[in-house]
Design an enzyme around this catalytic site. Structure first.
Site, PDB file in Angstrom:
ATOM      1  CG  HIS A 114      -2.068  -1.086   1.312  1.00 27.00           C
ATOM      2  ND1 HIS A 114      -3.076  -0.869   1.739  1.00 27.00           N
ATOM      3  CD2 HIS A 114      -2.018  -1.812   0.245  1.00 27.00           C
ATOM      4  CE1 HIS A 114      -3.763  -1.888   1.847  1.00 27.00           C
ATOM      5  NE2 HIS A 114      -3.350  -2.646   0.522  1.00 27.00           N
ATOM      6  CD  GLU A 121      -1.584   4.398   3.672  1.00 26.09           C
ATOM      7  OE1 GLU A 121      -2.584   4.845   4.111  1.00 26.09           O
ATOM      8  OE2 GLU A 121      -1.279   3.518   2.716  1.00 26.09           O
ATOM      9  CB  CYS A 180      -2.293   1.750   5.989  1.00 27.37           C
ATOM     10  SG  CYS A 180      -1.864   0.830   4.433  1.00 27.37           S
ATOM     11  CB  ALA A 188     -18.840   5.729 -33.043  1.00 24.48           C
ATOM     12  CB  ALA A 211     -29.650   1.436 -45.260  1.00 24.38           C
ATOM     13  CD1 TRP A 256     -12.507   1.936 -40.729  1.00 26.46           C
ATOM     14  CD2 TRP A 256     -13.301   1.523 -38.531  1.00 26.46           C
ATOM     15  NE1 TRP A 256     -11.957   0.748 -40.223  1.00 26.46           N
ATOM     16  CE2 TRP A 256     -12.557   0.536 -39.023  1.00 26.46           C
ATOM     17  CE3 TRP A 256     -14.025   1.570 -37.136  1.00 26.46           C
ATOM     18  CZ2 TRP A 256     -12.228  -0.582 -37.973  1.00 26.46           C
ATOM     19  CZ3 TRP A 256     -13.877   0.509 -36.507  1.00 26.46           C
ATOM     20  CH2 TRP A 256     -12.773  -0.262 -36.761  1.00 26.46           C
ATOM     21  NE  ARG A 286     -12.843  -1.429 -27.050  1.00 28.86           N
ATOM     22  CZ  ARG A 286     -12.724  -1.992 -28.365  1.00 28.86           C
ATOM     23  NH1 ARG A 286     -11.647  -2.594 -28.590  1.00 28.86           N
ATOM     24  NH2 ARG A 286     -13.829  -1.975 -28.973  1.00 28.86           N
ATOM     25  NE  ARG A 336      -7.222  -3.703 -32.567  1.00 28.21           N
ATOM     26  CZ  ARG A 336      -8.370  -3.799 -32.181  1.00 28.21           C
ATOM     27  NH1 ARG A 336      -8.845  -4.752 -31.362  1.00 28.21           N
ATOM     28  NH2 ARG A 336      -9.247  -3.332 -33.145  1.00 28.21           N
TER      29      ARG A 336
END
Length: 349
Positions: free
Chosen positions: A63, A65, A97, A166, A176, A182, A196, A219
């Site tokens: 931790h 501390e 701690c 997006a 459609a 993209w 992510r 990525r």
């Protein structure tokens, strides 16, 4: 209790604020997706000189501390410890701690956020009970914001959910004919992968998994994997193809055969995952919104019109503007040719 409240209402000395800011900088080095909170600690001598610094590097490590104390040695005696989270009073993989600070002879402890975890809280009272001067709440808001998603899990029992979408300017998430790659440009897509990598889990429905065959990994622009990979979670009752890319060995994957968002989040909470990145299609998004378990929306909007195509979200049962689900923007950033809008959302139930 009144004494402690009055203490928080007082303006802290400049030196306390300065050293706590340094502790926050150290805390920010910790791993965001870890099950534990990010914590920093600075030890300062009675003369006001830096003695040692430390931060928590993840579950199973020292931790903050004890990390700082390990570098301080005898110089910790009589020092002031600046810690971004109240020293824990819990014995887990390491000793409490609060006890470590007592054994080291620390004379004063200044902490920011009080520990919201009932299993670990109470360190400040233990220290006070042994004669250590304790100042609470210095830069509390900044420390709480640093561990926003962890605090949310501890206080509500479910992970913080960020819905990522997006869309085009006319609110379409696919054309459609079903194509969606993209909508946004490479800068926005790279940002999605960075976001992510900071989450504990990424969720899609079986529809998205079957139609798009996504990898759901985080990525870099060159195709290499980020150091941290979120747990990949596919939600729905349909079987996945044995050769689905989401089942490769790039990251762990869960297939949860349910349609209940709250059941999904309960499973993730049991795994101590405190930040979920929701990337499902419009039906999945609508289900999580209707369940009142979306906390934040990050929308990547491209300057594109389609006119027809799949909407970014499914039917929410809203029929009039008076019932519109309105969000509060917290950030607007231009990424290449696209715009990223981050907005907070309160529960709708």
């Amino acid at each position: 209790m009144q004494q402690h409240q009055d203490e928080r209402d007082q303006v802290p000395p400049d030196r306390d604020v300065a050293w706590m800011r340094r502790a926050l900088e150290l805390a920010a080095r910790g791993r965001r997706p870890d099950a534990n909170p990010r914590v920093g600690c600075v030890l300062v001598s009675p003369e006001g000189d830096l003695v040692a610094e430390g931060w928590h590097r993840g579950a199973g490590t020292l931790h903050a501390e004890t990390d700082a104390l390990s570098h301080a040695g005898d110089a910790a005696r009589g020092a002031t410890a600046y810690v971004t989270l109240e020293p824990c009073n819990h014995t887990g993989r390491t000793q409490p701690c609060a006890q470590a600070l007592l054994e080291a002879g620390v004379a004063r402890v200044v902490h920011a956020q009080s520990d919201p975890n009932p299993r670990a809280a109470g360190g400040a009272e233990v220290l006070r009970g042994h004669g250590v001067e304790v100042t609470s709440g210095v830069l509390d808001d900044e420390a709480t914001a640093l561990n926003r998603t962890w605090t949310h899990l501890v206080t509500t029992g479910r992970p913080w959910v960020t819905w990522k979408l997006a869309s085009t300017l006319d609110g379409r998430s696919a054309a459609a004919d079903g194509t969606s790659q993209w909508i946004t440009g490479p800068v926005a897509r790279d940002d999605v992968h960075t976001q992510r990598s900071r989450c504990g889990a990424v969720i899609v429905g079986t529809g998205t998994a079957l139609t798009d065959d996504p990898r759901l990994t985080a990525r870099r622009a060159d195709g290499s994997l980020h150091e941290h990979q979120p747990l990949r979670v596919v939600v729905g009752e349909r079987d996945l193809r044995p050769d689905a890319r989401v089942l490769d060995d790039s990251a762990p994957t869960w297939h949860l055969r349910t349609r209940d968002p709250k059941e999904v989040l309960a499973r993730l909470a049991e795994a101590e995952i405190h930040h979920v990145w929701l990337e499902g299609g419009p039906t999945m998004a609508a289900a999580f919104l209707a369940a009142g378990v979306v906390d934040e929306v990050i929308a990547y909007v491209a300057p594109v019109f389609l006119g027809r195509g799949r909407p970014s979200v499914g039917d929410l049962g809203i029929t009039t503007m008076a019932d519109a689900l309105r969000l509060e923007p917290t950030d607007i950033t231009v990424l290449g040719t696209d715009v990223r809008i981050t907005a907070a959302l309160k529960e709708i139930h």
